[in-house]
Design a protein around this motif. Structure first.
Motif, PDB file in Angstrom:
ATOM      1  N   GLY A 175     -23.491 -24.083  52.681  1.00  0.00           N
ATOM      2  CA  GLY A 175     -23.445 -24.644  51.320  1.00  0.00           C
ATOM      3  C   GLY A 175     -22.652 -23.773  50.372  1.00  0.00           C
ATOM      4  N   THR A 176     -22.840 -22.456  50.456  1.00  0.00           N
ATOM      5  CA  THR A 176     -22.090 -21.544  49.574  1.00  0.00           C
ATOM      6  C   THR A 176     -20.595 -21.627  49.878  1.00  0.00           C
ATOM      7  N   LEU A 177     -20.262 -21.658  51.167  1.00  0.00           N
ATOM      8  CA  LEU A 177     -18.842 -21.753  51.552  1.00  0.00           C
ATOM      9  C   LEU A 177     -18.228 -23.043  50.996  1.00  0.00           C
ATOM     10  N   LEU A 178     -18.906 -24.165  51.210  1.00  0.00           N
ATOM     11  CA  LEU A 178     -18.332 -25.454  50.794  1.00  0.00           C
ATOM     12  C   LEU A 178     -18.342 -25.593  49.275  1.00  0.00           C
ATOM     13  N   ALA A 179     -19.346 -25.010  48.618  1.00  0.00           N
ATOM     14  CA  ALA A 179     -19.375 -25.099  47.149  1.00  0.00           C
ATOM     15  C   ALA A 179     -18.201 -24.330  46.556  1.00  0.00           C
ATOM     16  N   ALA A 180     -17.894 -23.183  47.170  1.00  0.00           N
ATOM     17  CA  ALA A 180     -16.760 -22.379  46.664  1.00  0.00           C
ATOM     18  C   ALA A 180     -15.468 -23.178  46.766  1.00  0.00           C
ATOM     19  N   LEU A 207     -27.538 -29.255  43.808  1.00  0.00           N
ATOM     20  CA  LEU A 207     -27.476 -28.946  42.366  1.00  0.00           C
ATOM     21  C   LEU A 207     -27.269 -27.456  42.161  1.00  0.00           C
ATOM     22  N   GLY A 208     -28.084 -26.665  42.840  1.00  0.00           N
ATOM     23  CA  GLY A 208     -28.028 -25.206  42.667  1.00  0.00           C
ATOM     24  C   GLY A 208     -26.708 -24.627  43.137  1.00  0.00           C
ATOM     25  N   LEU A 209     -26.202 -25.116  44.286  1.00  0.00           N
ATOM     26  CA  LEU A 209     -24.952 -24.573  44.833  1.00  0.00           C
ATOM     27  C   LEU A 209     -23.787 -24.888  43.888  1.00  0.00           C
ATOM     28  N   ASN A 210     -23.775 -26.126  43.375  1.00  0.00           N
ATOM     29  CA  ASN A 210     -22.701 -26.473  42.429  1.00  0.00           C
ATOM     30  C   ASN A 210     -22.733 -25.542  41.227  1.00  0.00           C
ATOM     31  N   VAL A 240     -18.636 -33.438  42.573  1.00  0.00           N
ATOM     32  CA  VAL A 240     -18.841 -34.680  43.337  1.00  0.00           C
ATOM     33  C   VAL A 240     -18.537 -34.462  44.811  1.00  0.00           C
ATOM     34  N   LEU A 241     -17.606 -33.558  45.121  1.00  0.00           N
ATOM     35  CA  LEU A 241     -17.164 -33.402  46.510  1.00  0.00           C
ATOM     36  C   LEU A 241     -18.193 -32.664  47.365  1.00  0.00           C
ATOM     37  N   LEU A 242     -19.011 -31.801  46.747  1.00  0.00           N
ATOM     38  CA  LEU A 242     -19.910 -30.959  47.551  1.00  0.00           C
ATOM     39  C   LEU A 242     -20.853 -31.778  48.435  1.00  0.00           C
ATOM     40  N   PRO A 243     -21.605 -32.759  47.871  1.00  0.00           N
ATOM     41  CA  PRO A 243     -22.499 -33.502  48.775  1.00  0.00           C
ATOM     42  C   PRO A 243     -21.749 -34.194  49.911  1.00  0.00           C
ATOM     43  N   ILE A 244     -20.530 -34.693  49.603  1.00  0.00           N
ATOM     44  CA  ILE A 244     -19.764 -35.414  50.642  1.00  0.00           C
ATOM     45  C   ILE A 244     -19.385 -34.447  51.760  1.00  0.00           C
ATOM     46  N   ALA A 283     -35.730 -34.056  48.980  1.00  0.00           N
ATOM     47  CA  ALA A 283     -35.758 -33.434  47.635  1.00  0.00           C
ATOM     48  C   ALA A 283     -35.113 -32.051  47.710  1.00  0.00           C
ATOM     49  N   TYR A 284     -35.436 -31.301  48.783  1.00  0.00           N
ATOM     50  CA  TYR A 284     -34.854 -29.949  48.912  1.00  0.00           C
ATOM     51  C   TYR A 284     -33.331 -30.017  48.990  1.00  0.00           C
ATOM     52  N   LEU A 285     -32.817 -30.964  49.786  1.00  0.00           N
ATOM     53  CA  LEU A 285     -31.350 -31.031  49.980  1.00  0.00           C
ATOM     54  C   LEU A 285     -30.650 -31.245  48.648  1.00  0.00           C
TER      55      LEU A 285
END
Lengths: 221, 232, 253, 44
Positions: free
Chosen positions: A147-152, A66-69, A162-166, A59-61
């Motif tokens: 997560g912040t790096l990849l979300a950016a 969601l939050g990072l996006n 869609v790409l962030l979780p992948i 659930a946390y992940l």
């Protein structure tokens, strides 16, 4: 350093006024807790107790994703992200500001979700609440840095959210493993195992360095 | 001789197969103002983004005050306002000031609100601003760190008549105060009236250059029309 | 804070000005070096094939044990692929060398091919030995995790839009992928001591007479990997060159 | 027995097919470069 604080302040004030992100993350993760309940083979207390760490962290992940996006979708409004790119000085500080804001908001959601799990799954965290909080903090630091790096990056590609979780989930397997192990033994009352702490600290260090240095290159055109 | 404020030499920009700019060279001295006139898709905005440091040229060199790119010298006002809707006008300026490392950000924010006469709406959230007011706040944001060169990308689009004349007036005031800027527009009138020099940009290249006496709206629109006929 | 940020002069490497067919000096050298290497590969493959045929049968597993000479050696390609990708990416970031970015693409693509082959031959071996396709064998699990990182890398590359941004994004993710190999290995091998991997494909030590085929397998597949990366590298250089040629020729409207 | 053969066959087939595809594309690129050089030289 001032830049990081300015961005942290900006993100928290924006979130306080809109409150959309925290509410969405919270509802999502509590809803996940409920859905897991129905997804479980049986509702015997010991089944719930043994599965809680895994379900909690799942659930946390997803709440984190969601939050990072959302954290960078906000920057795309009015192309505010280019405003950050135009700022002089190292961009690592911009990363720190965003990561810190994501960390604080995610921790808030995690605490409330833990309460929901305690309520729904009849699990008593209170005895080892402090240790649990420590494990959650350590793992969340890793989640929020990479997560912040990849979300950016992800939010500026054609696949957007869609790409962030992948991108992110493969990178979080070690973090998840450390977190679940830590949570398991904390809930069993044995305190935080050194191996989990060591693993999480190493990962946090690596991801913080890569993200701080890497951020310089991802804000450009 | 002191190096110019901005020097572009043989700037080229290709996005994969599409070539947006073909060897553009341009010098802009301190206090000088230039307007880039051309149809949409001529590469004007791309050039401005390169000067702003938001995009890197595929080839060619760019120097600001004789050295490589320095973001502290550049103020950029693009189509988008770069503002945060949830923050008030004043908070947006304070944030921008802190982002650029400007000392005493609150004082600088108030000063800018004064200059763009936005003080009455200082506490209102930027999200609720009209296009004209948002544009004024965006100009204030672009000037927060007192850049030597202000870049304006189609600032007039979407403005109503009073807002256009106010903005034109503002640009002339800035020019008279010695602020050099680079204006991108597809409106001949603006290009001729506001800047010392006008460059006509067609298909990624500088086609014509008018400056001083020859730069009148009448003259510019004739040359521009002729250049457009040649192109099509 | 450094007042001056990274200068924005154009990509200052000479690798962009390419001569014949779009190959940078480094790429031309790699291409010249590849030809003789190809012949060496053919010879080794023949010797390898012969060695596998005559290798003694394992008395417990029988002939299926011969997969030992193909499945584990594929690992070189899988792991080496991402090392090349990460190094290529870093050289691109540090030196702005487009040819290194092209090397990163080649490393990833050939690497994902070897990774996929591992995830095909591994289950075949497990199926033959234990009757079920997937066993959480430690090496196989690390390969599976790396496979997801590869696919994420390739997906990121294909959706990052035009211009140098793609190469920069890919370079950063390449570094994360590289760090993940030891991390995942540590997590699965040492850390995750849950009774997760009862069966281990390569548990048995090499019997007598099996050392040679195993060595030849590693050599052959290792060389095949390097050959394919060099070939893919040349192809990538030519693709980019042709793209740019086409752009220059037809007048863009 | 079949499993061993399958493993080797899949590996060999995949590697050869991939290598052949790359070689073909390489040849195609080389021929177009030669063509252009040829075309521009006699019309140049």
């Amino acid at each position: 350093m001032n830049i990081a604080l300015a961005i942290l302040w900006k993100d928290l004030v924006t979130e306080w006024r809109a409150r959309e992100r925290v509410i969405a993350m919270l509802l999502f993760s509590i809803l996940t807790a409920v859905i897991f309940y129905f997804a479980l083979p049986d509702q015997r207390p010991e089944t719930l107790r043994t599965l809680t760490p895994g379900l909690l962290w799942t659930a946390y992940l997803f709440a984190a994703i969601l939050g990072l996006n959302r954290s960078f979708a906000l920057e795309l409004e009015n192309e505010a992200l280019s405003g950050l790119a135009l700022a002089p000085g190292g961009r690592g500080w911009i990363f720190l500001g965003k990561a810190a804001a994501n960390f604080i908001l995610l921790s808030l959601v995690q605490a409330l979700t833990a309460l929901a799990f305690a309520l729904f799954y009849g699990v008593d965290f209170s005895s080892s609440a402090l240790n649990l909080a420590a494990v959650i903090m350590l793992a969340t630091l890793g989640i929020c840095s990479v997560g912040t790096l990849l979300a950016a990056m992800a939010v500026r590609t054609r696949l957007r959210e869609v790409l962030l979780p992948i991108l992110l989930l493969p990178a979080l397997v070690p973090v998840l493993s450390g977190a679940v192990h830590g949570t398991l033994s904390v809930m069993a009352g044995e305190g935080i195992p050194f191996s989990s702490v060591q693993l999480l600290i190493v990962i946090d260090g690596i991801y913080l360095v890569i993200s701080f240095l890497g951020f310089e290159y991802i804000l450009d055109e | 001789m002191t190096s110019p404020l901005l020097r572009l030499k043989d700037i080229e920009k290709a996005y994969g197969p599409i070539t947006a700019l073909r060897n553009i060279s341009l010098d802009l001295d301190h206090g000088e103002t230039i307007s880039l006139l051309g149809p949409n898709g001529a590469g004007k905005s791309t050039l401005l983004r390169i000067v702003a440091g938001l995009a890197a040229p595929t080839r060619g060199t760019l120097e600001i005050q004789g050295t490589a790119h320095d973001r502290r010298a550049i103020g950029y006002l693009g189509h988008a306002t770069l503002l945060y809707p949830e923050l008030t006008a004043r908070e947006n300026l304070i944030f921008a000031a802190r982002l650029h490392g400007v000392p005493k950000p609150a004082r600088r924010a108030d000063q800018l609100l004064e200059e763009e006469d936005l003080s009455p709406v200082a506490q209102r959230r930027a999200g609720g601003f009209s296009r004209g007011m948002a544009q004024r706040l965006a100009i204030a944001r672009a000037r927060v760190h007192k850049p030597s060169l202000l870049l304006l990308d189609e600032p007039f689009t979407g403005l109503d008549v009073p807002a256009i004349s106010r903005l034109s007036q503002r640009l002339i005031e800035l020019r008279n105060a010695g602020q050099s800027w680079l204006l991108v527009t597809h409106e001949v009138e603006r290009a001729a009236m506001l800047a010392d020099t006008a460059l006509i940009v067609l298909r990624g290249q500088v086609a014509e250059r008018l400056t001083g006496g020859e730069l009148t709206p009448q003259n510019l629109s004739e040359i521009y029309a002729k250049a457009l006929d040649l192109q099509s | 804070m450094t007042p001056m940020t990274k200068p924005f002069s154009q990509t200052k490497d000479d690798s962009a000005h390419t001569t014949n067919g779009g190959l940078s000096p480094l790429e031309q050298q790699a291409t010249r070096w590849r030809q003789p290497f190809g012949w060496l590969l053919v010879v080794i493959t023949l010797v390898y094939a012969w060695a596998v045929f005559q290798a003694p049968l394992d008395h417990t597993q029988g002939v299926i044990q011969k997969i030992l000479y193909v499945h584990p050696p594929l690992a070189y390609g899988a792991y080496l692929g991402f090392v090349i990708t990460a190094i290529g990416g870093l050289l691109y970031l540090w030196r702005g060398r487009e040819d290194c970015d092209r090397l990163a693409i080649s490393g990833a693509e050939v690497g994902v091919l070897f990774c996929t082959l591992m995830l095909v031959t591994g289950p075949i071996w497990a199926r033959g030995t234990w009757g079920r396709w997937w066993s959480w064998d430690p090496r196989l699990t690390v390969t599976l995790l790396l496979w997801f990182v590869y696919l994420a890398y390739l997906l990121l590359r294909s959706f990052s839009g035009p211009g140098p941004r793609t190469a920069r994004f890919a370079a950063i993710y390449g570094v994360i992928g590289l760090v993940l190999i030891p991390l995942n290995y540590y997590v699965i091998e040492i850390f995750d001591n849950r009774s997760m991997h009862p069966d281990n494909l390569e548990r048995g030590s090499l019997g007598d007479g099996m050392g040679w085929p195993f060595l030849l397998g590693n050599l052959c597949l290792g060389f095949a990997f390097i050959y394919l990366v060099l070939l893919r590298w040349e192809v990538e250089a030519r693709r980019v060159f042709q793209q740019r040629q086409e752009a220059l020729e037809e007048p863009d409207t | 027995m079949g499993y061993a053969i399958a493993a080797y066959f899949v590996t060999a087939a995949a590697l050869v097919a991939y290598g052949a595809a790359l070689a073909r594309e390489n040849a195609r690129h080389r021929s177009t470069v030669v063509q252009k050089a040829h075309r521009s030289s006699n019309t140049g």
